[in-house]
Design a protein around this motif. Structure first.
Motif, PDB file in Angstrom:
ATOM      1  N   VAL A  67       0.845  -1.203   0.000  1.00  0.00           N
ATOM      2  CA  VAL A  67       0.000   0.000   0.000  1.00  0.00           C
ATOM      3  C   VAL A  67       0.877   1.249   0.000  1.00  0.00           C
ATOM      4  O   VAL A  67       0.629   2.197  -0.748  1.00  0.00           O
ATOM      5  N   VAL A  68       1.930   1.246   0.822  1.00  0.00           N
ATOM      6  CA  VAL A  68       2.847   2.390   0.859  1.00  0.00           C
ATOM      7  C   VAL A  68       3.498   2.590  -0.510  1.00  0.00           C
ATOM      8  O   VAL A  68       3.628   3.716  -0.990  1.00  0.00           O
ATOM      9  N   GLU A  69       3.858   1.508  -1.165  1.00  0.00           N
ATOM     10  CA  GLU A  69       4.443   1.596  -2.507  1.00  0.00           C
ATOM     11  C   GLU A  69       3.441   2.203  -3.493  1.00  0.00           C
ATOM     12  O   GLU A  69       3.791   3.068  -4.307  1.00  0.00           O
ATOM     13  N   ASP A  70       2.172   1.765  -3.417  1.00  0.00           N
ATOM     14  CA  ASP A  70       1.135   2.326  -4.294  1.00  0.00           C
ATOM     15  C   ASP A  70       0.880   3.801  -4.000  1.00  0.00           C
ATOM     16  O   ASP A  70       0.679   4.599  -4.917  1.00  0.00           O
ATOM     17  N   VAL A  71       0.877   4.174  -2.721  1.00  0.00           N
ATOM     18  CA  VAL A  71       0.708   5.584  -2.365  1.00  0.00           C
ATOM     19  C   VAL A  71       1.846   6.397  -2.965  1.00  0.00           C
ATOM     20  O   VAL A  71       1.625   7.476  -3.517  1.00  0.00           O
ATOM     21  N   HIS A  72       3.049   5.881  -2.888  1.00  0.00           N
ATOM     22  CA  HIS A  72       4.204   6.547  -3.483  1.00  0.00           C
ATOM     23  C   HIS A  72       3.980   6.779  -4.977  1.00  0.00           C
ATOM     24  O   HIS A  72       4.278   7.845  -5.506  1.00  0.00           O
ATOM     25  N   LYS A  73       3.442   5.771  -5.662  1.00  0.00           N
ATOM     26  CA  LYS A  73       3.208   5.883  -7.112  1.00  0.00           C
ATOM     27  C   LYS A  73       2.173   6.948  -7.453  1.00  0.00           C
ATOM     28  O   LYS A  73       2.334   7.692  -8.415  1.00  0.00           O
ATOM     29  N   ILE A  74       1.108   7.033  -6.666  1.00  0.00           N
ATOM     30  CA  ILE A  74       0.025   7.959  -7.035  1.00  0.00           C
ATOM     31  C   ILE A  74       0.289   9.392  -6.593  1.00  0.00           C
ATOM     32  O   ILE A  74      -0.362  10.318  -7.073  1.00  0.00           O
ATOM     33  N   LEU A  75       1.289   9.579  -5.705  1.00  0.00           N
ATOM     34  CA  LEU A  75       1.621  10.938  -5.279  1.00  0.00           C
ATOM     35  C   LEU A  75       2.524  11.624  -6.300  1.00  0.00           C
ATOM     36  O   LEU A  75       3.399  11.003  -6.901  1.00  0.00           O
ATOM     37  N   ARG A  76       2.287  12.922  -6.452  1.00  0.00           N
ATOM     38  CA  ARG A  76       3.175  13.734  -7.277  1.00  0.00           C
ATOM     39  C   ARG A  76       4.494  13.940  -6.538  1.00  0.00           C
ATOM     40  O   ARG A  76       4.581  13.728  -5.327  1.00  0.00           O
ATOM     41  N   ARG A  77       5.480  14.405  -7.250  1.00  0.00           N
ATOM     42  CA  ARG A  77       6.788  14.699  -6.659  1.00  0.00           C
ATOM     43  C   ARG A  77       6.616  15.637  -5.455  1.00  0.00           C
ATOM     44  O   ARG A  77       5.947  16.668  -5.564  1.00  0.00           O
TER      45      ARG A  77
END
Length: 174
Positions: free
Chosen positions: A49-59
């Motif tokens: 989930v943390v990895e997916d959150v990282h993906k969907i967040l902008r820089r």
């Protein structure tokens, strides 16, 4: 400022997107912030989930978390994880820079947590046909709960941070 998008596993009046957080169907780099209140401990694999959150967040996007620590097990069997401050750091370190981890609650809050759990949980311990009287009996504990809540205000003097009820975390995308 901005628009709030509510992602939930069930369709509710406030949910915009229904899905499974363990495999988020959201566009890469599409959000400035992700706020997770009392949910990450339910997921099958919080690291995914943390990895997916990282993906969907902008820089530079922010991930804001609130998680229980010293709190009774509930929603069995879905309540799976309790993270310490160090566990939260391990959970986030690959993808995020932790800006803040703050504890809420302390040693003086423990009696209030236990009494609240008694009030809510006692009726569930008994057969359905006697639950109503037990529920009434459980509410007889309520004055003690109010006193415990007042005593919990003393948590401002507990600087040990060894008995947190909750952790509040703000992390930014690396």
């Amino acid at each position: 400022k901005g628009r709030l998008v509510c992602f939930d596993k069930n369709k509710t009046s406030t949910s915009h997107i229904v899905g499974d957080a363990d495999s988020m169907p959201l566009k890469t780099n599409s959000f400035d912030k992700v706020i997770s209140i009392n949910s990450i401990y339910y997921f099958r694999n919080p690291f995914n989930v943390v990895e997916d959150v990282h993906k969907i967040l902008r820089r530079g996007g922010k991930f804001v978390l609130m998680v229980p620590f010293f709190y009774p097990i509930h929603d069995v069997p879905f309540d799976k994880y309790r993270f310490t401050e160090h566990g939260l750091a391990a959970l986030l370190k690959s993808h995020f820079k932790i800006e803040k981890i703050r504890t809420f609650g302390g040693v003086f809050n423990i009696p209030a947590i236990i009494l609240h759990s008694m009030i809510k949980g006692m009726p569930l311990m008994f057969p359905k046909h006697i639950r109503k009287p037990i529920e009434i009996l459980a509410y007889a504990v309520y004055p003690f709960y109010i006193v415990a809540q007042i005593i919990s205000l003393l948590d401002i003097i507990d600087k040990t941070e060894r008995f947190p009820t909750y952790y509040f975390v703000v992390a930014s995308k690396k």
